[in-house]
Design a protein around this motif. Structure first.
Motif, short mmCIF file in Angstrom:
data_model
loop_
_atom_site.label_atom_id
_atom_site.label_comp_id
_atom_site.label_asym_id
_atom_site.label_seq_id
_atom_site.Cartn_x
_atom_site.Cartn_y
_atom_site.Cartn_z
N VAL A 226 0.84 -1.20 0.00
CA VAL A 226 0.00 0.00 0.00
C VAL A 226 0.87 1.25 0.00
CG1 VAL A 226 -1.65 1.34 1.36
CG2 VAL A 226 -2.00 -1.12 1.04
N GLU A 273 2.82 -2.76 -7.75
CA GLU A 273 2.48 -2.69 -6.34
C GLU A 273 1.04 -3.15 -6.09
OE1 GLU A 273 4.54 -2.27 -3.91
OE2 GLU A 273 6.18 -1.97 -5.33
N VAL A 274 0.12 -2.78 -6.99
CA VAL A 274 -1.26 -3.27 -6.87
C VAL A 274 -1.29 -4.78 -7.01
CG1 VAL A 274 -3.55 -3.23 -7.92
CG2 VAL A 274 -2.29 -1.10 -7.64
N VAL A 277 -0.11 -6.35 -3.71
CA VAL A 277 -1.10 -6.30 -2.64
C VAL A 277 -2.23 -7.29 -2.88
CG1 VAL A 277 -2.86 -4.84 -1.56
CG2 VAL A 277 -0.58 -3.92 -2.00
#
Length: 285
Positions: A226, A273-274, A277
């Protein structure tokens, strides 16, 4: 500056190519487009600079130039990603080869991006080459994650990237985000710390600690991801500021390639990064 794109049209609704020279001659510290003067401390395209003769009239960058170059660069990433996904299926028979190609493509993309980053002028061949190799890396990585870790996560990551980008664009246009020197300094410091943690995690993983610092699973992994998304969003705001400044100051048209390069690298960061996660979240549930 006029643009046919409805999303960006209000950025430069009162500007056209003939006004670019007026912006180029604007003194340092003068207000631009209603923004406070301290947001525009220097004008790199003012008369006397090496690029001054290229920042007038038809040679000034427009928003449409940025959109076309960005679309070309992102299209190259998407095309090579899809081709690598289809032509390099990830299974037990060729997993090692696909992994090697992905790592090799990532290294080539990194080298090309570093060369461009240290060049004074944009090189479209370097930028498109970076996009092509980055696409190969993303295609193989996405295929691997979707096959072995979390089916369907790639579509979710793409939608998440669009959502983050749209949110930052709306916040920037509404001036909820003010990109000034303080903001830039904070983002630079945060990104430096983030990258140092990534390096430390890689070193711990390579020399004994198989899970590194724990950024690849569990709650800590989600929190770290995040933070990475928020940093990517901040970089995207910086990219929007770069585009706005280039148009306002009548930058030379080739600056559109630099804007496309910055936007592409930032969107790739956000997607990764998404993806991190969502993969951790889906695997823990």
């Amino acid at each position: 500056m006029k643009t046919s794109n409805p999303i960006f049209s209000r950025w430069g609704a009162t500007r056209d190519a003939g006004q670019a020279d007026a912006y180029a001659r604007r003194p340092v510290g003068a207000a631009v487009g209603g923004r406070p003067a301290d947001d525009y401390l220097t004008n790199p395209y003012a008369p006397g600079a090496d690029t001054s003769e290229r920042t007038t009239g038809r040679n000034a960058v427009t928003m449409d130039d940025v959109l076309v170059r960005t679309g070309t660069t992102l299209g190259t990433v998407a095309l090579t990603a899809v081709l690598s996904w289809l032509l390099l299926p990830v299974d037990e028979a060729n997993l090692g080869m696909s992994y090697g190609l992905a790592v090799g493509a990532a290294l080539v993309a990194f080298v090309l991006s570093m060369i461009q980053a240290f060049k004074r002028a944009p090189a479209p061949a370097l930028i498109l080459g970076y996009a092509a190799f980055e696409g190969v890396f993303l295609g193989v990585l996405s295929s691997t994650v979707s096959t072995y870790l979390s089916p369907g996560v790639v579509v979710q990551a793409v939608l998440g990237t669009f959502a983050v980008s749209a949110g930052v664009l709306i916040a920037y246009r509404m001036r909820w985000i003010r990109v000034d020197q303080r903001f830039t300094g904070f983002v630079a410091a945060a990104a430096t710390g983030f990258l140092l943690l990534l390096v430390a995690d890689a070193l711990f993983s390579a020399f004994g600690a198989g899970n590194g610092l724990g950024f690849h699973s569990g709650g800590l992994g989600i929190v770290f991801g995040v933070i990475g998304i928020l940093l990517g969003a901040a970089f995207l705001a910086l990219d929007f500021k770069q585009v706005e400044d280039a148009v306002a100051y009548g930058a030379p048209r080739e600056e559109a390639w630099l804007a496309a390069f910055g936007l592409t690298t930032t969107l790739v960061w956000i997607y990764l990064e998404v993806l991190r996660v969502l993969t951790i979240f889906n695997s823990d549930n």
